[in-house]
Write an enzyme that holds these catalytic residues in place. Structure first.
Site, PDB file in Angstrom:
ATOM      1  N   ASN A  93       0.802  -1.221   0.000  1.00 45.30           N
ATOM      2  CA  ASN A  93       0.000   0.000   0.000  1.00 45.30           C
ATOM      3  C   ASN A  93       0.836   1.273   0.000  1.00 45.30           C
ATOM      4  O   ASN A  93       0.373   2.311  -0.453  1.00 45.30           O
ATOM      5  CB  ASN A  93      -0.934  -0.003   1.217  1.00 45.30           C
ATOM      6  CG  ASN A  93      -1.595   1.336   1.441  1.00 45.30           C
ATOM      7  OD1 ASN A  93      -2.461   1.756   0.681  1.00 45.30           O
ATOM      8  ND2 ASN A  93      -1.173   2.035   2.487  1.00 45.30           N
ATOM      9  N   SER A 148      -3.892   3.057  -8.542  1.00 45.05           N
ATOM     10  CA  SER A 148      -4.646   4.315  -8.604  1.00 45.05           C
ATOM     11  C   SER A 148      -5.305   4.429  -9.962  1.00 45.05           C
ATOM     12  O   SER A 148      -4.792   3.907 -10.964  1.00 45.05           O
ATOM     13  CB  SER A 148      -3.706   5.505  -8.391  1.00 45.05           C
ATOM     14  OG  SER A 148      -4.358   6.726  -8.684  1.00 45.05           O
ATOM     15  N   TYR A 162       3.775  10.280 -10.944  1.00 40.37           N
ATOM     16  CA  TYR A 162       2.918   9.437 -10.108  1.00 40.37           C
ATOM     17  C   TYR A 162       2.072   8.518 -10.994  1.00 40.37           C
ATOM     18  O   TYR A 162       1.972   7.312 -10.734  1.00 40.37           O
ATOM     19  CB  TYR A 162       2.004  10.311  -9.248  1.00 40.37           C
ATOM     20  CG  TYR A 162       1.006   9.530  -8.427  1.00 40.37           C
ATOM     21  CD1 TYR A 162       1.406   8.844  -7.282  1.00 40.37           C
ATOM     22  CD2 TYR A 162      -0.341   9.457  -8.806  1.00 40.37           C
ATOM     23  CE1 TYR A 162       0.491   8.110  -6.530  1.00 40.37           C
ATOM     24  CE2 TYR A 162      -1.255   8.732  -8.059  1.00 40.37           C
ATOM     25  CZ  TYR A 162      -0.837   8.063  -6.926  1.00 40.37           C
ATOM     26  OH  TYR A 162      -1.734   7.331  -6.194  1.00 40.37           O
ATOM     27  N   ALA A 163       1.493   9.093 -12.047  1.00 32.93           N
ATOM     28  CA  ALA A 163       0.613   8.319 -12.921  1.00 32.93           C
ATOM     29  C   ALA A 163       1.365   7.185 -13.606  1.00 32.93           C
ATOM     30  O   ALA A 163       0.882   6.052 -13.657  1.00 32.93           O
ATOM     31  CB  ALA A 163      -0.037   9.241 -13.951  1.00 32.93           C
ATOM     32  N   SER A 165       4.103   5.767 -12.657  1.00 33.18           N
ATOM     33  CA  SER A 165       4.571   4.774 -11.681  1.00 33.18           C
ATOM     34  C   SER A 165       3.448   3.797 -11.343  1.00 33.18           C
ATOM     35  O   SER A 165       3.677   2.589 -11.172  1.00 33.18           O
ATOM     36  CB  SER A 165       5.086   5.451 -10.406  1.00 33.18           C
ATOM     37  OG  SER A 165       4.028   5.995  -9.620  1.00 33.18           O
ATOM     38  N   LYS A 166       2.214   4.294 -11.258  1.00 31.52           N
ATOM     39  CA  LYS A 166       1.080   3.420 -10.974  1.00 31.52           C
ATOM     40  C   LYS A 166       0.704   2.576 -12.190  1.00 31.52           C
ATOM     41  O   LYS A 166       0.255   1.427 -12.055  1.00 31.52           O
ATOM     42  CB  LYS A 166      -0.112   4.242 -10.499  1.00 31.52           C
ATOM     43  CG  LYS A 166       0.081   4.877  -9.119  1.00 31.52           C
ATOM     44  CD  LYS A 166       0.283   3.819  -8.035  1.00 31.52           C
ATOM     45  CE  LYS A 166       0.294   4.424  -6.651  1.00 31.52           C
ATOM     46  NZ  LYS A 166       0.446   3.413  -5.588  1.00 31.52           N
TER      47      LYS A 166
END
Length: 279
Positions: A93, A148, A162-163, A165-166
Site C-alpha cells: 500500500n 490508482s 505518479y501516474a 509509476s502506478k
C-alpha cells in the site's frame, strides 16, 4: 471463526489512511498484522486503534521502517516471520505523489522527482515482493497491490510521474500474477479514485487546501458522479475481499476500480488545480 484467523498479513504504509484502515480490519477479522511506516507517531496511533478494538498486543508487529531501503524491507519481512512464524498476505500500500519543491508540474518537473516516485511506488514493491516470495509460496498466500485510477488511459499532466509509476505497478501486478499463480500465490490490486486520506498533506497541501479539494471534487458530478469522496474503509474492504480466497479465488491479476464513477467521466480534468484547492 474470524475469516483470517491463523493468517499473518503485512500492510505497508499503514501509519494512516487506507493502510491504517486495512490493518484494523485485518486484525478485527483474526489476522496477525505487521504495520509499518516511516512516521513513528502516526504508526503508534494505528497500533493504539488496533489495541482499542480489543486485539491482543501479541498479534501486532509494529515496524518503523523506510521501505525504499534494503534495511527497511528486510526488517519488515524478517520481523514478521520471526514473530508470527509465517506470512500469508502482503498488502503493498505504501506510495505517494512526491511533491516538486520548486513547484514545477508536467514536463517541467525535475527528474529527481521521477526517481523518488518510482523508488517508492514501484521499486520498493518489487523488492519487498521478492523478499516475501518464498514465504508466500510456502503459505499459498495472497498479494494485494494498491494502485490508482491515475494509471488509467486518461492523461495526468499535473502528476505525470505518479501516474506512470502506478501504470507500471499495474503491469507488474499482471505479470507477477501469472508468474506466481503456478506456485499457488494470487496477485491482484485495487485502484482507488479520490479517497480522503493524508495524501494531499504529504504533497505539502495544508489542511484548508485539502478540505477545499475534497469538497470541490465531491460537489461536482463531472468529477465524482457518486457525489462524495471515498473513505479509507471503502478501499480497505476491497483489499480484504481480494485477500480472502474463499470469496475471490477466481480473480487473478486484476485491478478493481473504486472511484465513485470518476473514470467514467473524468470531468475533473477540465478544472484548474489551484481553483480546486481554493488557495
Amino acid at each position: 471463526m474470524a475469516r483470517f484467523s491463523g493468517k499473518t498479513a503485512i500492510i505497508t504504509g499503514s501509519s494512516n489512511g487506507i493502510g491504517r484502515a486495512a490493518a484494523l480490519l485485518f486484525a478485527k477479522d483474526g489476522a496477525n498484522v505487521t504495520i509499518t511506516g516511516r512516521n513513528s507517531e502516526r504508526l503508534e496511533e494505528t497500533k493504539q486503534q488496533i489495541l482499542s478494538a480489543g486485539i491482543p498486543e501479541n498479534k501486532v508487529n509494529s515496524v518503523v521502517a523506510d521501505l525504499t531501503t534494503e534495511k527497511g524491507q528486510d526488517e519488515v519481512i524478517n520481523s514478521t516471520v520471526a514473530k508470527f512464524g509465517q506470512l500469508d498476505i502482503l498488502v503493498n500500500n505504501a506510495g505517494a505523489a512526491v511533491p516538486d519543491t520548486q513547484g514545477n508540474t508536467g514536463t517541467d518537473q525535475n527528474i529527481d522527482i521521477y526517481h523518488k516516485t518510482f523508488q517508492l511506488n514501484l521499486e520498493s514493491v518489487i523488492r519487498i515482493t521478492q523478499k516475501a516470495k518464498a514465504h508466500l509460496i510456502a503459505s499459498k498466500g495472497e498479494i494485494v497491490n494498491v494502485s490508482s485510477i491515475a494509471a488509467g488511459p486518461q492523461a495526468q499532466p499535473g502528476f505525470i510521474y505518479y501516474a506512470i509509476s502506478k501504470a507500471a505497478l499495474d503491469q507488474y501486478t499482471r505479470s507477477t500474477a501469472i508468474d506466481l499463480v503456478q506456485h499457488g500465490v494470487r496477485v491482484n490490486s485495487v485502484s482507488p479514485g479520490l479517497v480522503v486520506t493524508g495524501f494531499t498533506n504529504a504533497m505539502g497541501v495544508p489542511d484548508t487546501g485539502s478540505k477545499n479539494f475534497y469538497d470541490f471534487m465531491a460537489s461536482h458530478k463531472e468529477c465524482i458522479p457518486l457525489g462524495k469522496s471515498g473513505q479509507p474503509d471503502d478501499i480497505a474492504n476491497i483489499i480484504l475481499f481480494l485477500a480472502d480466497r474463499n470469496l475471490s479465488s477466481y480473480i487473478v491479476g486484476q485491478s478493481i476500480v473504486a472511484d465513485g464513477g470518476s473514470t467514467l467521466v473524468m470531468g475533473c480534468q477540465v478544472h484548474d488545480m489551484k481553483t480546486m484547492l481554493g488557495l
